[in-house]
Write a protein that holds these residues in place. Structure first.
Motif, PDB file in Angstrom:
ATOM      1  N   THR A   8       0.808  -1.212   0.000  1.00  0.00           N
ATOM      2  CA  THR A   8       0.000   0.000   0.000  1.00  0.00           C
ATOM      3  C   THR A   8       0.846   1.267   0.000  1.00  0.00           C
ATOM      4  N   ASP A  10       2.933   4.264  -1.345  1.00  0.00           N
ATOM      5  CA  ASP A  10       2.866   4.896  -2.659  1.00  0.00           C
ATOM      6  C   ASP A  10       4.256   5.059  -3.270  1.00  0.00           C
ATOM      7  N   ASP A  12       5.841   7.698  -4.340  1.00  0.00           N
ATOM      8  CA  ASP A  12       6.654   8.786  -3.796  1.00  0.00           C
ATOM      9  C   ASP A  12       7.384   8.358  -2.526  1.00  0.00           C
ATOM     10  N   SER A 171       9.388   0.892  -6.234  1.00  0.00           N
ATOM     11  CA  SER A 171       8.735   2.094  -6.765  1.00  0.00           C
ATOM     12  C   SER A 171       8.415   1.964  -8.245  1.00  0.00           C
TER      13      SER A 171
END
Length: 235
Positions: A8, A10, A12, A171
């Motif tokens: 979960t 993100d 960034d 990422s």
């Protein structure tokens, strides 16, 4: 600092983690001209504060004291009273004193040495169980020792380079260029799971104590600040 469900997090946040890992690896490798430039310009302090803010890491009030850009920058800060060559010499002398030593280092930068001392056995580089675990973990991530180097892979800076790679993979920022490697090929079934596993099973087991010992022993504001940043990451 770390969410329980890695999937979960993100993009960034993963990229901020990767950059923090890169900064810690940069800070704990053997110092060079790039280290001096980052310190003298204040970029190192700025980057540390920015990344700490992005990752909700609380830095101590005296963080970066004595460094350019720090809370108490004075005539005696590391860049104002010495030129670049003198600063590089001072940093290398301190890195050698702390992490290499004449007979043995004051603060070993190797996970395997810390594990051996915990177990009450003679620490040996390369051929200790923890060092070999780290090497197997790296291979499972598709990584190996860079050609032409003979540095054990459980060095503190190398472990942060591994974590940087895994955070970048998590990422989606790393192009695998058709190497055939899929997420499920990583330990735990994904780069995110591998990152969390290495952080939990390796880095967090010894690095907080390493940081505490560096803060206790160092004579250089830079290494005190780098160790404070490392300690704050795990706090």
């Amino acid at each position: 600092m770390r969410e329980n469900d890695t999937e979960t997090i993100d993009v960034d946040t993963w990229q901020a983690r990767a950059t923090m890992c890169e900064l810690l690896a940069f800070s704990l490798r053997y110092p060079d001209q790039e280290t001096v430039e980052a310190l003298a310009s204040g970029e190192w302090v700025d980057a540390a504060r920015e990344l700490a803010g992005a990752l909700a890491i609380a830095l101590p009030e005296d963080f970066a004291s004595g460094l350019p850009g720090g809370p108490s920058e004075e005539a005696g800060s590391e860049s104002s009273s010495t030129d670049a060559d003198e600063l590089l010499h001072a940093l290398r002398a301190e890195a050698t004193r702390l992490f290499v030593g004449a007979a043995e280092p004051i603060v070993s930068p190797y996970e395997g040495v810390w594990a051996a001392l915990d177990d009450g056995v003679q620490p040996l580089l390369f051929v200790n169980p923890r060092s070999m675990e780290v090497e197997r973990f790296c291979r499972a991530c598709g990584l190996g020792r860079p050609e032409g180097t003979n540095e054990p892979l459980d060095h503190v800076a190398t472990e942060w380079e591994l974590l940087q790679y895994l955070a970048l993979e998590a990422s989606g920022a790393v192009a695998r260029e058709g190497d055939g490697r899929a997420d499920e090929d990583f330990p735990g079934g994904s780069p995110a799971a591998a990152y969390e596993a290495f952080l939990s099973d390796h880095a967090s087991v010894w690095m907080p104590r390493f940081a505490e010992k560096v803060i206790e022993e160092t004579r250089q504001p830079f290494y005190r600040s780098a160790a404070q940043l490392l300690a704050a990451f795990f706090a």
